[in-house]
Design a protein around this motif. Sequence first.
Motif, PDB file in Angstrom:
ATOM      1  N   LYS A  78       0.833  -1.192   0.000  1.00 46.36           N
ATOM      2  CA  LYS A  78       0.000   0.000   0.000  1.00 46.36           C
ATOM      3  C   LYS A  78       0.870   1.245   0.000  1.00 46.36           C
ATOM      4  O   LYS A  78       1.859   1.333   0.724  1.00 46.36           O
ATOM      5  N   VAL A  79       0.480   2.187  -0.818  1.00 45.38           N
ATOM      6  CA  VAL A  79       1.169   3.473  -0.888  1.00 45.38           C
ATOM      7  C   VAL A  79       0.142   4.564  -0.639  1.00 45.38           C
ATOM      8  O   VAL A  79      -0.904   4.605  -1.293  1.00 45.38           O
ATOM      9  N   ARG A  80       0.433   5.443   0.311  1.00 44.16           N
ATOM     10  CA  ARG A  80      -0.474   6.543   0.642  1.00 44.16           C
ATOM     11  C   ARG A  80      -0.014   7.824  -0.036  1.00 44.16           C
ATOM     12  O   ARG A  80       1.177   8.108  -0.115  1.00 44.16           O
ATOM     13  N   SER A  81      -0.974   8.579  -0.530  1.00 44.12           N
ATOM     14  CA  SER A  81      -0.684   9.878  -1.130  1.00 44.12           C
ATOM     15  C   SER A  81      -1.795  10.842  -0.753  1.00 44.12           C
ATOM     16  O   SER A  81      -2.775  10.455  -0.098  1.00 44.12           O
ATOM     17  N   GLU A  82      -1.655  12.076  -1.178  1.00 44.99           N
ATOM     18  CA  GLU A  82      -2.697  13.065  -0.892  1.00 44.99           C
ATOM     19  C   GLU A  82      -4.002  12.719  -1.590  1.00 44.99           C
ATOM     20  O   GLU A  82      -5.064  13.255  -1.252  1.00 44.99           O
ATOM     21  N   PHE A  83      -3.935  11.829  -2.580  1.00 49.77           N
ATOM     22  CA  PHE A  83      -5.127  11.477  -3.344  1.00 49.77           C
ATOM     23  C   PHE A  83      -5.787  10.185  -2.856  1.00 49.77           C
ATOM     24  O   PHE A  83      -6.837   9.799  -3.357  1.00 49.77           O
TER      25      PHE A  83
END
Length: 239
Positions: free
Chosen positions: A133-138
Motif C-alpha cells: 500500500k502506498v499513501r498519497s494526498e489522493f
Amino acid sequence: MNLTLLALDTSTEACSVALLHRGETLWADEQAQRSHTKRILPMIDKILADAGLHLKQVDALVFGRGPGSFTGVRVGAGIAQGLALGADLPVIPVSNLTAMAQAAYEIHGANKVIGAIDARMEEVYCCYLSGQKVRSEFGEFMQWQPLIEEQVCSPQRLIEQLKAMPQTEACWRVGTGWSAYPQLAEADLARSSDIILPSARYMLPLAQPEWYAKRLLNAVEIEPVYLRNQVTWKKLPGR
C-alpha cells in the motif's frame, strides 16, 4: 478531485467495461469468446448511459494492454485508440496480469500474486508480483512490483523460476494457465483462487495513481503488449 475513468478490456475470453464516477464504480463483465467486437461498444454505451454521461465527459480512458490473445489485445487497443481519438481523451494502459493481482488483493487480501494466462502452444503469459500500500494526498493505492517480470514461457520454466523464489506458499495464483496446464497447479507453489480472467473493474484502482502522476498517453502512443515478438501491430493513424 472528482475523477471519471472509463476502463475496457477484451484481451482474454472476457469482455469487460468499468466506470469510476463520483467515487462510485459501475462495471459489466461478459464471456464473449469471439464476439468482442460486437459486444464491447454496446457495453460501453450502456455503462455511460447508466451513469448519465457522454464519452467526452470522461477524464481518461483505461484499457487492458495485454498480455492475452493476439486478437483480443488488438481489439482492445484498437477500440481504445478509436475512442480516445474521437473524444480527445488521454489513455492509461494497464497490464492484464496486474489487474488480476489487484483483484486478488481486493478479494483475498493478497500482496503476492503469481499470474499465468494460457498463451497456447504449451506456453503461459506469466509474472510474479509483490504489492504494498502506498499513501498519497489522493488516497491509498496498491503498488505492484515484479519479482518475476512479465514473460511468455513454458509451464515448466515458470515452475523452475518459482521454485528459486522464497516463500511462494504465501502467494495466490490467478489466471487461466493453472487449469490449462495441470503441472502448474500440481507443483503446489501458490494458493488457489477463483480469479481466472481479468476484469476492467480492477484496472480502475491501478489507473488512478497513473492519472494523478500524469503518466498518460495520447491515442497515437498506444502500444499493445503481446510478449511474443512475431506479432506486428499497426496503429490506426498509419504510424
